[in-house]
Design a protein around this motif. Structure first.
Motif, mmCIF file in Angstrom:
data_model
loop_
_atom_site.group_PDB
_atom_site.id
_atom_site.type_symbol
_atom_site.label_atom_id
_atom_site.label_comp_id
_atom_site.label_asym_id
_atom_site.label_seq_id
_atom_site.Cartn_x
_atom_site.Cartn_y
_atom_site.Cartn_z
ATOM 1 N N LEU B 115 -2.944 23.508 6.157
ATOM 2 C CA LEU B 115 -3.446 22.488 5.235
ATOM 3 C C LEU B 115 -4.537 21.687 5.941
ATOM 4 N N ARG B 116 -5.357 20.979 5.143
ATOM 5 C CA ARG B 116 -6.258 20.003 5.744
ATOM 6 C C ARG B 116 -5.465 18.716 5.882
ATOM 7 N N PRO B 117 -5.325 18.175 7.122
ATOM 8 C CA PRO B 117 -4.476 16.992 7.272
ATOM 9 C C PRO B 117 -4.944 15.857 6.371
ATOM 10 N N PRO B 118 -4.053 15.248 5.584
ATOM 11 C CA PRO B 118 -4.461 14.148 4.699
ATOM 12 C C PRO B 118 -4.984 12.958 5.483
ATOM 13 N N THR B 119 -4.513 12.781 6.731
ATOM 14 C CA THR B 119 -4.962 11.631 7.511
ATOM 15 C C THR B 119 -6.389 11.815 8.004
ATOM 16 N N ALA B 120 -6.990 13.003 7.799
ATOM 17 C CA ALA B 120 -8.408 13.184 8.128
ATOM 18 C C ALA B 120 -9.292 12.781 6.959
ATOM 19 N N ASP B 121 -8.737 11.980 6.031
ATOM 20 C CA ASP B 121 -9.498 11.459 4.889
ATOM 21 C C ASP B 121 -9.383 9.943 4.951
ATOM 22 N N TYR B 122 -10.531 9.239 4.988
ATOM 23 C CA TYR B 122 -10.461 7.788 5.158
ATOM 24 C C TYR B 122 -9.769 7.118 3.981
ATOM 25 N N GLY B 123 -9.754 7.796 2.830
ATOM 26 C CA GLY B 123 -9.064 7.251 1.665
ATOM 27 C C GLY B 123 -7.559 7.203 1.818
ATOM 28 N N VAL B 124 -7.011 7.880 2.829
ATOM 29 C CA VAL B 124 -5.565 7.821 3.063
ATOM 30 C C VAL B 124 -5.228 6.797 4.133
ATOM 31 N N THR B 125 -6.060 6.754 5.211
ATOM 32 C CA THR B 125 -5.699 5.871 6.315
ATOM 33 C C THR B 125 -6.020 4.414 6.017
ATOM 34 N N LEU B 126 -7.084 4.160 5.224
ATOM 35 C CA LEU B 126 -7.414 2.758 4.932
ATOM 36 C C LEU B 126 -6.299 2.057 4.152
ATOM 37 N N PRO B 127 -5.721 2.689 3.083
ATOM 38 C CA PRO B 127 -4.586 2.034 2.429
ATOM 39 C C PRO B 127 -3.418 1.779 3.362
ATOM 40 N N LEU B 128 -3.145 2.713 4.297
ATOM 41 C CA LEU B 128 -2.065 2.469 5.260
ATOM 42 C C LEU B 128 -2.373 1.242 6.105
ATOM 43 N N GLY B 129 -3.648 1.128 6.551
ATOM 44 C CA GLY B 129 -4.044 -0.042 7.311
ATOM 45 C C GLY B 129 -3.944 -1.321 6.496
ATOM 46 N N LEU B 130 -4.284 -1.230 5.199
ATOM 47 C CA LEU B 130 -4.229 -2.430 4.349
ATOM 48 C C LEU B 130 -2.790 -2.864 4.087
ATOM 49 N N ILE B 131 -1.855 -1.884 3.979
ATOM 50 C CA ILE B 131 -0.442 -2.241 3.820
ATOM 51 C C ILE B 131 0.023 -3.021 5.044
ATOM 52 N N THR B 132 -0.345 -2.506 6.230
ATOM 53 C CA THR B 132 0.005 -3.204 7.468
ATOM 54 C C THR B 132 -0.605 -4.601 7.504
ATOM 55 N N PHE B 133 -1.884 -4.720 7.087
ATOM 56 C CA PHE B 133 -2.565 -6.009 7.073
ATOM 57 C C PHE B 133 -1.830 -6.996 6.151
ATOM 58 N N THR B 134 -1.418 -6.500 4.965
ATOM 59 C CA THR B 134 -0.674 -7.351 4.031
ATOM 60 C C THR B 134 0.624 -7.831 4.662
ATOM 61 N N LEU B 135 1.340 -6.906 5.339
ATOM 62 C CA LEU B 135 2.594 -7.292 5.984
ATOM 63 C C LEU B 135 2.353 -8.336 7.074
ATOM 64 N N ILE B 136 1.285 -8.133 7.869
ATOM 65 C CA ILE B 136 0.991 -9.074 8.961
ATOM 66 C C ILE B 136 0.743 -10.458 8.389
ATOM 67 N N GLN B 137 -0.157 -10.547 7.369
ATOM 68 C CA GLN B 137 -0.513 -11.860 6.846
ATOM 69 C C GLN B 137 0.633 -12.494 6.070
ATOM 70 N N PHE B 138 1.450 -11.656 5.367
ATOM 71 C CA PHE B 138 2.613 -12.187 4.645
ATOM 72 C C PHE B 138 3.572 -12.853 5.622
ATOM 73 N N ASN B 139 3.863 -12.146 6.730
ATOM 74 C CA ASN B 139 4.787 -12.712 7.714
ATOM 75 C C ASN B 139 4.187 -13.910 8.428
ATOM 76 N N ASN B 140 2.846 -13.852 8.622
ATOM 77 C CA ASN B 140 2.160 -14.979 9.251
ATOM 78 C C ASN B 140 2.373 -16.247 8.433
ATOM 79 N N ILE B 141 2.155 -16.142 7.097
ATOM 80 C CA ILE B 141 2.283 -17.324 6.245
ATOM 81 C C ILE B 141 3.742 -17.707 6.064
ATOM 82 N N LYS B 142 4.628 -16.689 6.024
ATOM 83 C CA LYS B 142 6.052 -16.958 5.820
ATOM 84 C C LYS B 142 6.658 -17.734 6.992
ATOM 85 N N TYR B 143 6.279 -17.373 8.230
ATOM 86 C CA TYR B 143 6.920 -17.987 9.391
ATOM 87 C C TYR B 143 6.131 -19.155 9.957
ATOM 88 N N ASN B 144 4.773 -19.099 9.841
ATOM 89 C CA ASN B 144 3.981 -20.154 10.464
ATOM 90 C C ASN B 144 3.533 -21.223 9.475
#
Lengths: 87, 238
Positions: B115-144
């Motif tokens: 198969l062509r690895p799905p992670t070799a498509d920026y359209g797959v890795t950017l949403p994963l990065g954005l999910i992580t970003f949302t989690l980081i900022q959510f926890n930042n505001i929740k705790y700080n």
């Protein structure tokens, strides 16, 4: 010799892509230094081998980012050239 | 390209994303690509694995089987990984990190299945990065609380733009790291099979070990590790 506009842009983009990959030197040196210090840390304290290895890999992955930025620029120049649209 | 290199380059190198089905949505032209197909296959594989393990678990009496041992080992080592880097804070993140790790490792290794690895498509890795970003900022505001915003003005107020860029760059550097690593392996293997396809028997396997197995596993681990480190940095010490 006649050179068309597209040909000139494509040729210069290929040269630019090659030049962009010179940035690969930096991560190579940085990762080598990290690996060397990791090896000496394991030599000094063999018990902490797994911790040292995971920290080293994490640091190397972060150091690799700059090289990957240059790779992305090279790939954009080769396969999704934004300059061709400006003709 | 075929003319200049003679016999060796009779086949075009193939490492691009191919569009399969074109459709219109809100006047926008969209494509179903090879990435969608790869993701679908990977999700089905993971689902089948999960269902088989579940079926094996429910009728387990007495001695656990081989599959149950493998699954228990995988879950235990993922839990240990999360616990090792997040401590008590990690309890709520075991599911997310586990799913992320399984998806990434199967995606990165899917190059071995042709198969062509799905992670070799920026359209797959950017949403994963954005999910992580949302989690980081959510926890930042929740705790700080308000500290999440005043932190941007430290140590000096005029450093605000640099701090802001530092926060916003996280999802991009995370996703570009994964994308670049997997794509570089895909491109090199694609060039190899395209240009040297007459002599490419068996020995490219050695390169597959590095580009698919080693690099893929390391990158899946690094993505999960960095996600945990970034989230943990915003949470109180445990």
């Amino acid at each position: 010799m006649n050179i068309s506009n597209e040909g000139l842009i494509l040729a210069c983009s290929a040269i630019g892509a090659g030049l962009a990959m010179i940035a690969g030197i930096g991560p190579g040196v940085g990762q080598g230094i990290a690996a060397g210090h990791g090896a000496s840390a394991v030599g000094r304290n063999p018990g902490a081998r797994s911790d040292v290895t995971s920290t080293m890999l994490l640091g190397q992955a972060v150091a690799e980012t700059t090289g990957l930025y240059s790779l992305v620029i090279a790939l954009i120049l080769l396969f999704a050239n934004p300059l061709l649209g400006k003709l | 390209m075929g003319n200049s290199l003679g016999i060796l380059a009779a086949k075009e190198p193939d490492f691009q994303i191919h569009g399969l089905i074109k459709f219109q949505l809100f006047g926008q032209e969209l494509w179903l690509t090879t990435t969608h197909v790869s993701i679908l296959i990977i999700c089905i594989l993971l689902l089948i694995f999960a269902l088989v393990v579940r079926a094996k678990l429910s009728d387990a009496e007495g001695k656990p089987g081989v599959l149950q041992n493998i699954a228990e080992f995988a879950v235990e080592s993922l839990d240990n990984m999360v616990h090792g880097s997040m401590g008590k804070n990690g309890l709520g993140f075991r599911n997310y990190i586990g799913v992320l790790f399984l998806f990434l490792i199967v995606s990165n290794l899917s190059g071995l299945l042709g198969l062509r690895p799905p992670t070799a498509d920026y359209g797959v890795t950017l949403p994963l990065g954005l999910i992580t970003f949302t989690l980081i900022q959510f926890n930042n505001i929740k705790y700080n609380k308000a500290g999440a915003f005043t932190e941007l003005f430290k140590p000096l107020p005029f450093l605000f733009p640099i701090n802001l860029i530092g926060e916003i760059a996280v999802p991009f550097s995370l996703s570009l790291r994964l994308f670049g690593n997997v794509l570089s392996g895909t491109v090199i293997m694609g060039l190899l099979y395209g240009l040297l396809y007459k002599v490419a028997w068996a020995w490219p396997g050695i390169l597959h070990i590095y580009f698919d197995l080693f690099s893929g596993c390391i990158q899946a681990y690094v993505f999960c590790m960095l996600t945990m480190v970034f989230i943990n940095a915003k949470m109180p010490e445990s």
